[in-house]
Write a protein that holds these residues in place. Structure first.
Motif, PDB file in Angstrom:
ATOM      1  N   THR A   1       0.456  -1.555   0.275  1.00  0.00           N
ATOM      2  CA  THR A   1       0.409   0.001  -0.288  1.00  0.00           C
ATOM      3  C   THR A   1       0.946   1.429  -0.280  1.00  0.00           C
ATOM      4  OG1 THR A   1      -1.860  -1.003   1.353  1.00  0.00           O
ATOM      5  CG2 THR A   1      -1.920   1.561   1.236  1.00  0.00           C
TER       6      THR A   1
ATOM      7  N   HIS B   1       1.759   4.411  -3.026  1.00  0.00           N
ATOM      8  CA  HIS B   1       0.989   6.038  -3.126  1.00  0.00           C
ATOM      9  C   HIS B   1       2.755   6.727  -3.222  1.00  0.00           C
ATOM     10  CE1 HIS B   1      -2.882   6.019  -1.286  1.00  0.00           C
ATOM     11  NE2 HIS B   1      -2.493   5.186  -0.394  1.00  0.00           N
TER      12      HIS B   1
ATOM     13  N   GLN C   1      -6.525   4.301  -7.883  1.00  0.00           N
ATOM     14  CA  GLN C   1      -7.320   3.277  -6.462  1.00  0.00           C
ATOM     15  C   GLN C   1      -7.400   4.392  -5.364  1.00  0.00           C
ATOM     16  OE1 GLN C   1      -6.157  -0.437  -6.036  1.00  0.00           O
ATOM     17  NE2 GLN C   1      -6.839  -0.147  -3.107  1.00  0.00           N
ATOM     18  N   GLU C   2      -5.539   4.908  -6.300  1.00  0.00           N
ATOM     19  CA  GLU C   2      -4.734   5.811  -5.002  1.00  0.00           C
ATOM     20  C   GLU C   2      -5.451   6.875  -4.405  1.00  0.00           C
ATOM     21  OE1 GLU C   2      -2.833   2.844  -5.612  1.00  0.00           O
ATOM     22  OE2 GLU C   2      -3.252   4.021  -7.327  1.00  0.00           O
TER      23      GLU C   2
ATOM     24  N   HIS D   1      -8.656   7.451  -4.883  1.00  0.00           N
ATOM     25  CA  HIS D   1      -9.483   7.729  -4.505  1.00  0.00           C
ATOM     26  C   HIS D   1      -9.815   7.239  -2.888  1.00  0.00           C
ATOM     27  CE1 HIS D   1     -14.386   6.495  -3.023  1.00  0.00           C
ATOM     28  NE2 HIS D   1     -13.519   5.437  -3.076  1.00  0.00           N
ATOM     29  N   GLU D   2      -9.119   6.679  -2.974  1.00  0.00           N
ATOM     30  CA  GLU D   2      -7.984   6.458  -1.755  1.00  0.00           C
ATOM     31  C   GLU D   2      -8.520   7.665  -0.341  1.00  0.00           C
ATOM     32  OE1 GLU D   2      -6.575   2.040  -1.606  1.00  0.00           O
ATOM     33  OE2 GLU D   2      -5.240   3.738  -1.022  1.00  0.00           O
ATOM     34  N   ILE D   3      -7.019   8.825  -1.372  1.00  0.00           N
ATOM     35  CA  ILE D   3      -6.043  10.005  -0.785  1.00  0.00           C
ATOM     36  C   ILE D   3      -7.463  11.020  -0.791  1.00  0.00           C
ATOM     37  CG2 ILE D   3      -4.746  12.265  -1.872  1.00  0.00           C
ATOM     38  CD1 ILE D   3      -3.475  10.312  -3.005  1.00  0.00           C
TER      39      ILE D   3
ATOM     40  N   THR E   1     -11.090  10.154  -0.075  1.00  0.00           N
ATOM     41  CA  THR E   1     -11.696  10.172   1.016  1.00  0.00           C
ATOM     42  C   THR E   1     -10.708  10.361   2.366  1.00  0.00           C
ATOM     43  OG1 THR E   1     -12.058   8.245  -0.464  1.00  0.00           O
ATOM     44  CG2 THR E   1     -13.189   7.023   1.376  1.00  0.00           C
ATOM     45  N   SER E   2      -9.484  10.222   2.236  1.00  0.00           N
ATOM     46  CA  SER E   2      -9.071  10.006   3.637  1.00  0.00           C
ATOM     47  C   SER E   2      -9.542  11.743   3.964  1.00  0.00           C
ATOM     48  CB  SER E   2      -7.694   9.640   3.502  1.00  0.00           C
ATOM     49  OG  SER E   2      -6.898  10.261   4.935  1.00  0.00           O
TER      50      SER E   2
ATOM     51  N   ILE F   1     -11.922   5.556   5.840  1.00  0.00           N
ATOM     52  CA  ILE F   1     -11.036   4.750   5.589  1.00  0.00           C
ATOM     53  C   ILE F   1      -9.936   3.419   7.278  1.00  0.00           C
ATOM     54  CG2 ILE F   1     -10.462   5.536   4.266  1.00  0.00           C
ATOM     55  CD1 ILE F   1      -8.229   6.838   4.820  1.00  0.00           C
TER      56      ILE F   1
ATOM     57  N   ARG G   1      -4.139   3.022   7.566  1.00  0.00           N
ATOM     58  CA  ARG G   1      -3.716   3.058   6.378  1.00  0.00           C
ATOM     59  C   ARG G   1      -3.761   5.016   5.933  1.00  0.00           C
ATOM     60  NH1 ARG G   1      -6.048  -0.049   1.271  1.00  0.00           N
ATOM     61  NH2 ARG G   1      -4.922  -2.121   1.374  1.00  0.00           N
ATOM     62  N   ARG G   2      -4.413   5.606   7.403  1.00  0.00           N
ATOM     63  CA  ARG G   2      -4.443   7.320   7.675  1.00  0.00           C
ATOM     64  C   ARG G   2      -3.354   7.881   7.777  1.00  0.00           C
ATOM     65  NH1 ARG G   2      -8.194   8.126  12.839  1.00  0.00           N
ATOM     66  NH2 ARG G   2      -9.034   6.877  11.386  1.00  0.00           N
TER      67      ARG G   2
END
Length: 489
Positions: free
Chosen positions: A248, A252, A463-464, A466-468, A470-471, A482, A486-487
């Motif tokens: 992960t 990133h 995906q990254e 989207h994760e960023i 969302t975070s 999340i 991963r925070r």
């Protein structure tokens, strides 16, 4: 190196969990006392032996040996301040203040840049040295308020637990050698630069410091945040979660680093001219530094991955593999340097290729580029060795990153095209003879490139990204979206 966070953190954490906070503080106090005492003796020896050391390491600076001796004596403050900061870093990490810890190297680089921009035109090389010391002091001082108010606040120790110190030193020895090899390689490269054209050392050092800024923001931040989690997962023998967390972080790192490489290569001249293009720094020096920066930044992904891989091995209690990789990597750098210098001296075709590639016609001292190329080759070799060993030791599945690499390359290509097109067709008319004009040109082109990278990531459903998002949304609106581990990524 003995005071490295990655050496002391497991010992301090173990003492805190298995015994008490007092026991953890006792470990820190003993290491603090040992460090101050030993470093004090080392400084005294180096202070008086420095003239002889300078004559051996920097033969090309014979006329400036007294000044260089004075500057290096002042620089002896830097390791002391960074050593104290490493001790503070243990407290910062245990307190889970990862952002504060990650800011420390940024402050260090800010000090160096202040020395370059403001002090160098005024004080010359002395300004650069003062900038380094100021950066090290900032690295240390930014963590001081937290440490003073922490339950792990420490001072001098009245005695030593020799079995404990022996176990720490035995664990730290390979780590110290690894770091020492990396520093020796850089020192030897700088020493070789002293034998080249005048200004080669400054060009090498300035370019290296500039590329260290994105490295600190990306590579250091992710590796620092990942280490405590990796150590905890390995201790619990949760190999699946361990590998997932490493991958992960790598996803990133790739997400950020590859487009940044493209943007820095395209905007290298604007970056160097804004930061360094003043005072005694000539236009030819600026062009040569920009070329060096482009070469160094190519290894941004590899350097960032290297930082994380080394910490992954440390989290697993393995310090021998990083030592082997560093030692063999140093050999690769040496062989590459010698080979490329031979080509520069005996192959006009190779020399013409390098001059044409970086548009350095009429610029003296092009041979210094060899040092950057050798460094980059060594970094890629070292990260390949560690990646192979990590796959064997931890079972990391590198092929799962294929899609992320492809997406990052596509985003980098679009970012490069967008920023280059902006330079050519949109901001070409801006006055490039002024600081404001150059900065405006770089900022506008950079923003266009960033926009192009973001749109590309959005188009491929990254995906990254989207994760960023969302975070960021979770932090902005104070919602827990999340997973906690991963925070900090």
């Amino acid at each position: 190196s003995v005071l490295s966070v990655y050496v002391l953190l497991p010992f301090v954490t173990k003492a805190r969990i298995e015994k008490s906070v007092t026991a953890a503080v006792n470990v820190l106090q003993q290491m603090f006392t040992l460090f101050v005492g030993v470093y004090g003796l080392v400084v005294v020896v180096l202070f008086f032996a420095m003239p002889q050391i300078v004559s051996v390491l920097f033969p090309g600076f014979a006329d400036e040996a007294p000044l260089l001796t004075l500057l290096i004596r002042i620089l002896l403050l830097q390791p002391f301040l960074l050593g104290l900061s490493s001790l503070f870093g243990v407290v910062t990490q245990i307190s889970q203040r990862f952002v504060l810890y990650a800011i420390s190297p940024l402050i260090y680089n800010v000090g160096i840049i202040v020395g370059i921009i403001f002090l160098y035109p005024w004080l010359g090389l002395g300004g650069l040295v003062i900038g380094v010391v100021l950066g090290a002091a900032g690295h240390f001082l930014i963590q001081l308020p937290l440490v003073r108010t922490s339950e792990l606040s420490f001072g001098f120790s009245r005695g030593f637990e020799w079995p404990l110190l022996r176990s720490i030193l035995l664990f730290a020895f390979p780590r110290a050698l690894t770091l020492g090899i990396h520093q020796i390689v850089l020192l030897l490269l700088v020493g070789m630069a002293t034998l080249m054209a005048a200004g080669s050392v400054s060009v090498f050092q300035f370019a290296f410091n500039l590329q260290s800024v994105p490295l600190a923001i990306i590579g250091m931040s992710y590796s620092v945040a990942a280490f405590p989690v990796l150590a905890d997962l390995f201790a619990k023998q949760d190999r699946a979660a361990f590998c997932a967390h490493v991958l992960t972080a790598f996803r990133h790192i790739i997400f950020w680093s590859v487009p940044i490489i493209a943007l820095v290569i395209v905007l290298r001249a604007q970056i160097v001219r804004v930061v360094l293009g003043s005072g005694e720094f000539s236009w030819n020096d600026t062009r040569l530094t920009a070329a060096m920066l482009a070469l160094f930044v190519i290894s941004l992904v590899a350097q960032s991955m290297l930082l994380l891989l080394i910490r992954a091995f440390y989290a697993g209690g393995n310090t021998r593999v990083p030592l082997f990789a560093a030692f063999s990597g140093a050999g690769v750098v040496g062989v590459t340097t010698i080979g490329l210098l031979y080509l520069f001296s005996h192959s006009p075709t190779f020399l013409h290729f390098m001059i044409t590639l970086f548009r350095l016609d009429g610029v003296a001292g092009v041979e210094v580029l060899v040092l950057a190329v050798a460094f980059v080759v060594g970094v890629f070799y070292e990260v390949c060795v560690l990646a192979y060993c990590a796959a064997r030791v931890f079972g990391l599945a590198w092929l799962t990153l294929t899609r992320q690499v492809a997406e990052a390359i596509a985003a980098a290509a679009v970012a490069a095209i967008a920023s280059y097109a902006t330079l050519i067709f949109i901001v070409d008319g801006i006055n490039q003879e002024t600081f404001i004009g150059i900065m405006l040109q770089g900022v506008v082109a950079g923003l266009m490139g960033i926009g192009g990278a973001i749109l590309t990531y959005y188009a491929v459903s990254s995906q990254e990204l989207h994760e960023i998002y969302t975070s960021f949304r979770a932090r902005l609106f104070k919602t827990d979206v999340i997973a906690p581990q991963r925070r900090d990524l």
